[in-house]
Design a protein around this motif. Structure first.
Motif, mmCIF file in Angstrom:
data_model
loop_
_atom_site.group_PDB
_atom_site.id
_atom_site.type_symbol
_atom_site.label_atom_id
_atom_site.label_comp_id
_atom_site.label_asym_id
_atom_site.label_seq_id
_atom_site.Cartn_x
_atom_site.Cartn_y
_atom_site.Cartn_z
ATOM 1 N N THR A 44 0.833 -1.203 0.000
ATOM 2 C CA THR A 44 0.000 0.000 0.000
ATOM 3 C C THR A 44 0.867 1.252 0.000
ATOM 4 O O THR A 44 0.603 2.207 -0.744
ATOM 5 C CB THR A 44 -0.948 -0.002 1.213
ATOM 6 O OG1 THR A 44 -1.762 -1.179 1.142
ATOM 7 C CG2 THR A 44 -1.845 1.227 1.225
ATOM 8 N N GLY A 45 1.920 1.237 0.804
ATOM 9 C CA GLY A 45 2.829 2.383 0.830
ATOM 10 C C GLY A 45 3.472 2.611 -0.527
ATOM 11 O O GLY A 45 3.571 3.748 -1.011
ATOM 12 N N THR A 46 3.894 1.530 -1.165
ATOM 13 C CA THR A 46 4.526 1.641 -2.484
ATOM 14 C C THR A 46 3.518 2.101 -3.534
ATOM 15 O O THR A 46 3.831 2.913 -4.411
ATOM 16 C CB THR A 46 5.144 0.290 -2.886
ATOM 17 O OG1 THR A 46 6.091 -0.087 -1.879
ATOM 18 C CG2 THR A 46 5.855 0.372 -4.227
ATOM 19 N N VAL B 117 -8.144 -4.435 -2.596
ATOM 20 C CA VAL B 117 -7.910 -2.993 -2.755
ATOM 21 C C VAL B 117 -8.310 -2.623 -4.180
ATOM 22 O O VAL B 117 -7.942 -3.316 -5.134
ATOM 23 C CB VAL B 117 -6.427 -2.593 -2.537
ATOM 24 C CG1 VAL B 117 -6.252 -1.079 -2.720
ATOM 25 C CG2 VAL B 117 -5.934 -3.012 -1.159
ATOM 26 N N GLU B 118 -9.070 -1.541 -4.318
ATOM 27 C CA GLU B 118 -9.597 -1.122 -5.614
ATOM 28 C C GLU B 118 -9.434 0.394 -5.696
ATOM 29 O O GLU B 118 -9.899 1.109 -4.810
ATOM 30 C CB GLU B 118 -11.080 -1.513 -5.655
ATOM 31 C CG GLU B 118 -11.720 -1.391 -6.992
ATOM 32 C CD GLU B 118 -13.031 -2.213 -7.076
ATOM 33 O OE1 GLU B 118 -13.365 -2.932 -6.122
ATOM 34 O OE2 GLU B 118 -13.698 -2.098 -8.100
ATOM 35 N N HIS B 119 -8.750 0.884 -6.728
ATOM 36 C CA HIS B 119 -8.519 2.324 -6.838
ATOM 37 C C HIS B 119 -8.537 2.751 -8.300
ATOM 38 O O HIS B 119 -7.956 2.092 -9.144
ATOM 39 C CB HIS B 119 -7.161 2.693 -6.208
ATOM 40 C CG HIS B 119 -6.862 4.153 -6.249
ATOM 41 N ND1 HIS B 119 -6.114 4.738 -7.249
ATOM 42 C CD2 HIS B 119 -7.233 5.165 -5.425
ATOM 43 C CE1 HIS B 119 -6.022 6.045 -7.027
ATOM 44 N NE2 HIS B 119 -6.695 6.327 -5.938
ATOM 45 N N ASP B 120 -9.234 3.863 -8.573
ATOM 46 C CA ASP B 120 -9.266 4.414 -9.919
ATOM 47 C C ASP B 120 -8.779 5.857 -9.904
ATOM 48 O O ASP B 120 -9.077 6.596 -8.965
ATOM 49 C CB ASP B 120 -10.698 4.360 -10.467
ATOM 50 C CG ASP B 120 -11.177 2.930 -10.624
ATOM 51 O OD1 ASP B 120 -10.822 2.296 -11.622
ATOM 52 O OD2 ASP B 120 -11.882 2.441 -9.718
ATOM 53 N N ALA B 121 -8.020 6.221 -10.930
ATOM 54 C CA ALA B 121 -7.476 7.592 -11.005
ATOM 55 C C ALA B 121 -8.602 8.594 -11.198
ATOM 56 O O ALA B 121 -9.625 8.271 -11.758
ATOM 57 C CB ALA B 121 -6.483 7.679 -12.156
#
Lengths: 121, 121
Positions: A44-46, B117-121
């Protein structure tokens, strides 16, 4: 490529000829039993660095549902182009992050792909 | 799990305890040089079956951009639940498809995951 803990090999090899359009990083990680929390914290940090880079589009971190899975974690991340992906992996900040000693516990196998078939129900 | 050509092992192992919510199949394939067209044709025929099953949501077939990638093709497919995924992999039609002799040329390594973990710009 074999799984690696070498910081200089933590970047997926790019296309050998010019490539246009979006690319997908598929990065698979070996994580020893009982080390999930340490891995997720480090990852997560990276990943915070990548989320701020030009060309970054999305990521999904997957955890295996079965203990027999070859890789316990797989990150699938989309980038706008192979060029922007490469640029994000050439900074001092990137090498500082993947050079952290804690990463030695978690070998990975990053590869760059393009989507050739896409289908939604 | 190692890569396999055994039809009975062409199904990702399910969760060992009850699991609720969507799951993602990540299935990596070894494809010899020069055999891309044969692989894609065989995979496409097999995937037609899955697209019609209850619980199927989407698929993305990825092809490696570098010849050094550990796996040349990776299918990332989403299903509504581990239970519906399992049901789709228990029919006679499924075993007929993965039992085709042509599949012996393309070992695979299917594993079932959940997105943590799910992330979108």
């Amino acid at each position: 490529m074999d799984d690696t803990t070498d910081p200089t090999e933590r970047t997926a090899a790019g296309p050998t000829t010019a490539h246009h359009g979006p690319v997908t990083l598929i990065n698979s990680f070996d994580v020893p039993e009982g080390r999930d929390d340490a891995f997720v914290e480090l990852w997560t940090g990276t990943s915070r660095y990548f989320r701020q880079q030009v060309g970054y589009r999305s990521l999904r971190l997957h955890r295996a549902l079965s203990p027999t899975a070859r890789y316990r974690y797989v990150n699938v991340a989309r980038w706008a182009s192979a060029e922007e992906f490469a640029t994000a992996h050439q900074s001092d900040e990137f090498f500082d992050l993947v050079g952290q000693p804690a990463w030695k516990e978690f070998p990975s196998n990053p590869s760059l792909y393009e989507v050739i078939v896409e289908h939604d129900a």
